[in-house]
Design a protein around this motif. Structure first.
Motif, PDB file in Angstrom:
ATOM      1  N   ILE A 141     113.300 127.255 -30.189  1.00 45.18           N
ATOM      2  CA  ILE A 141     113.610 128.617 -29.765  1.00 45.18           C
ATOM      3  C   ILE A 141     112.317 129.275 -29.326  1.00 45.18           C
ATOM      4  CG2 ILE A 141     114.448 130.883 -30.487  1.00 45.18           C
ATOM      5  CD1 ILE A 141     116.619 128.790 -30.156  1.00 45.18           C
ATOM      6  N   GLY A 142     112.206 129.580 -28.042  1.00 45.41           N
ATOM      7  CA  GLY A 142     110.997 130.180 -27.505  1.00 45.41           C
ATOM      8  C   GLY A 142     111.081 131.697 -27.467  1.00 45.41           C
ATOM      9  N   CYS A 143     110.043 132.294 -26.961  1.00 47.86           N
ATOM     10  CA  CYS A 143     110.010 133.753 -26.819  1.00 47.86           C
ATOM     11  C   CYS A 143     110.892 134.188 -25.655  1.00 47.86           C
ATOM     12  CB  CYS A 143     108.580 134.218 -26.576  1.00 47.86           C
ATOM     13  SG  CYS A 143     107.439 133.884 -27.930  1.00 47.86           S
ATOM     14  N   ASN A 144     111.423 135.385 -25.755  1.00 48.43           N
ATOM     15  CA  ASN A 144     112.177 135.946 -24.650  1.00 48.43           C
ATOM     16  C   ASN A 144     111.259 136.168 -23.450  1.00 48.43           C
ATOM     17  OD1 ASN A 144     114.699 135.967 -25.787  1.00 48.43           O
ATOM     18  ND2 ASN A 144     114.672 138.133 -26.343  1.00 48.43           N
ATOM     19  N   PRO A 145     111.819 136.239 -22.247  1.00 49.71           N
ATOM     20  CA  PRO A 145     110.990 136.530 -21.071  1.00 49.71           C
ATOM     21  C   PRO A 145     110.167 137.798 -21.278  1.00 49.71           C
ATOM     22  CG  PRO A 145     113.178 135.866 -20.382  1.00 49.71           C
ATOM     23  CD  PRO A 145     113.232 136.008 -21.884  1.00 49.71           C
ATOM     24  N   GLY A 146     108.918 137.762 -20.810  1.00 52.64           N
ATOM     25  CA  GLY A 146     108.029 138.912 -20.974  1.00 52.64           C
ATOM     26  C   GLY A 146     107.190 138.843 -22.221  1.00 52.64           C
ATOM     27  N   ARG A 147     107.324 137.733 -22.987  1.00 48.97           N
ATOM     28  CA  ARG A 147     106.564 137.575 -24.219  1.00 48.97           C
ATOM     29  C   ARG A 147     105.919 136.202 -24.256  1.00 48.97           C
ATOM     30  NH1 ARG A 147     111.047 140.513 -24.962  1.00 48.97           N
ATOM     31  NH2 ARG A 147     110.949 142.400 -26.260  1.00 48.97           N
ATOM     32  N   LYS A 148     104.869 136.081 -25.039  1.00 48.36           N
ATOM     33  CA  LYS A 148     104.191 134.798 -25.196  1.00 48.36           C
ATOM     34  C   LYS A 148     104.141 134.436 -26.672  1.00 48.36           C
ATOM     35  CE  LYS A 148      99.422 136.521 -25.557  1.00 48.36           C
ATOM     36  NZ  LYS A 148      98.042 136.386 -25.037  1.00 48.36           N
ATOM     37  N   ASP A 149     104.041 133.140 -26.937  1.00 51.32           N
ATOM     38  CA  ASP A 149     103.981 132.632 -28.300  1.00 51.32           C
ATOM     39  C   ASP A 149     102.522 132.589 -28.757  1.00 51.32           C
ATOM     40  OD1 ASP A 149     104.058 131.257 -30.662  1.00 51.32           O
ATOM     41  OD2 ASP A 149     105.208 129.556 -29.896  1.00 51.32           O
ATOM     42  N   THR A 150     102.204 133.383 -29.782  1.00 50.68           N
ATOM     43  CA  THR A 150     100.856 133.404 -30.341  1.00 50.68           C
ATOM     44  C   THR A 150     100.939 133.080 -31.819  1.00 50.68           C
ATOM     45  OG1 THR A 150     100.151 135.092 -28.741  1.00 50.68           O
ATOM     46  CG2 THR A 150      98.774 134.770 -30.693  1.00 50.68           C
ATOM     47  N   ASN A 151     100.593 131.849 -32.167  1.00 46.96           N
ATOM     48  CA  ASN A 151     100.592 131.405 -33.563  1.00 46.96           C
ATOM     49  C   ASN A 151     101.937 131.663 -34.248  1.00 46.96           C
ATOM     50  OD1 ASN A 151      97.862 130.614 -33.359  1.00 46.96           O
ATOM     51  ND2 ASN A 151      97.196 132.707 -33.827  1.00 46.96           N
TER      52      ASN A 151
END
Length: 260
Positions: free
Chosen positions: A138-148
């Motif tokens: 499950i990734g981040c929604n559009p407009g967001r980035k995964d940070t740790n």
């Protein structure tokens, strides 16, 4: 007739009868056969393991699909889908024997690199082994980035692309918005001359933005723009031309040049 003669005569008669008789072979007694034993009915057992697949779209809607396994002699009465991230949470959902798929909307607040889905089939004997799990992300929604493991919203002046926050190019901005996936071009009459702009600036009177929206061009001779952020330059009213990129600025000329 003597007794010897009688005995000899009887012997000859018996010999002649025996010579003319047919020899009949002895009758064979049929060997008795045993009836085939019936095949024993297998004892019902729990169903086989259930194979499950998972697909996730850009909005983090996960769809799970499974196939009915061998029931091993006892009809399947239902299924249980279990989802977990291996550490902090577990979700279990129950389904009838005819339901073979479901969709679950996940929140992007926390991102885990591995999440597991397992389906168990149940019959009257018990539960199938949970030996065919699948993993999904499950990734981040559009407009967001995964940070740790956290979904961080991209700042104003940035857009998200393939999980990264990228500065807006010159001539574009996010118009103070955060968490976008593109930076729109500045509207006519506005510009941005640096990367990462969170807003576009208005061109001053007497000019309008260039084609790339990276700066402002003066109005051509005989034309004017009377306010900040003018989308185009208008012809000077008759008698107000100055031979420059402005019109006469006396009161009457200004009133004539101002749109009503």
């Amino acid at each position: 007739m003597s007794s010897y003669t009688v005995v000899f005569t009887v012997f000859l008669l018996l010999l002649s009868v025996t010579a003319g008789a047919k020899v009949v072979p002895p009758t064979k007694t049929p060997t008795p056969t045993c009836a085939a034993e019936p095949t024993p009915t297998p004892t019902p057992t729990v169903p086989d393991g259930v194979a499950v697949s998972a697909t996730v779209d850009q909005s983090n809607m996960a769809t799970f699909t499974w196939t009915a396994p061998n029931d091993n002699g006892s009809p399947i009465t239902g299924y249980t889908l279990t989802l977990n991230n291996g550490t902090s949470w577990t979700i279990s959902r129950h389904y009838s024997s005819s339901e073979l798929s479901d969709s679950v909307q996940f929140s992007p607040a926390v991102v885990s690199s591995v999440r597991t889905a397992t389906v168990v089939a149940t019959n009257a004997i018990g539960d199938s082994p949970s030996d065919k799990p699948t993993t999904f992300h499950i990734g981040c929604n559009p407009g967001r980035k995964d940070t740790n493991g956290q979904c961080v919203t991209c700042s104003a002046g940035q857009y998200e692309s393939q999980g990264k926050c990228i500065n807006c190019a010159m001539g574009t901005s996010t118009n103070h918005m955060r968490g976008v996936t593109e930076c729109p071009t500045c509207p006519e009459g506005y510009f941005s001359k640096s990367v990462g702009a969170y807003e576009c600036s208005a061109c001053p009177p007497g000019s309008t933005s260039n084609d790339a929206a990276t700066g402002c061009d003066l109005c051509p001779v005989g034309t004017y723009s009377w306010q900040y952020g003018s989308a185009n330059c208008l012809p000077c009213p008759s008698g107000t031309e100055t031979g420059a990129n402005t019109c006469l600025e006396d009161i009457d000329a200004q009133q004539n040049a101002t749109p009503q």
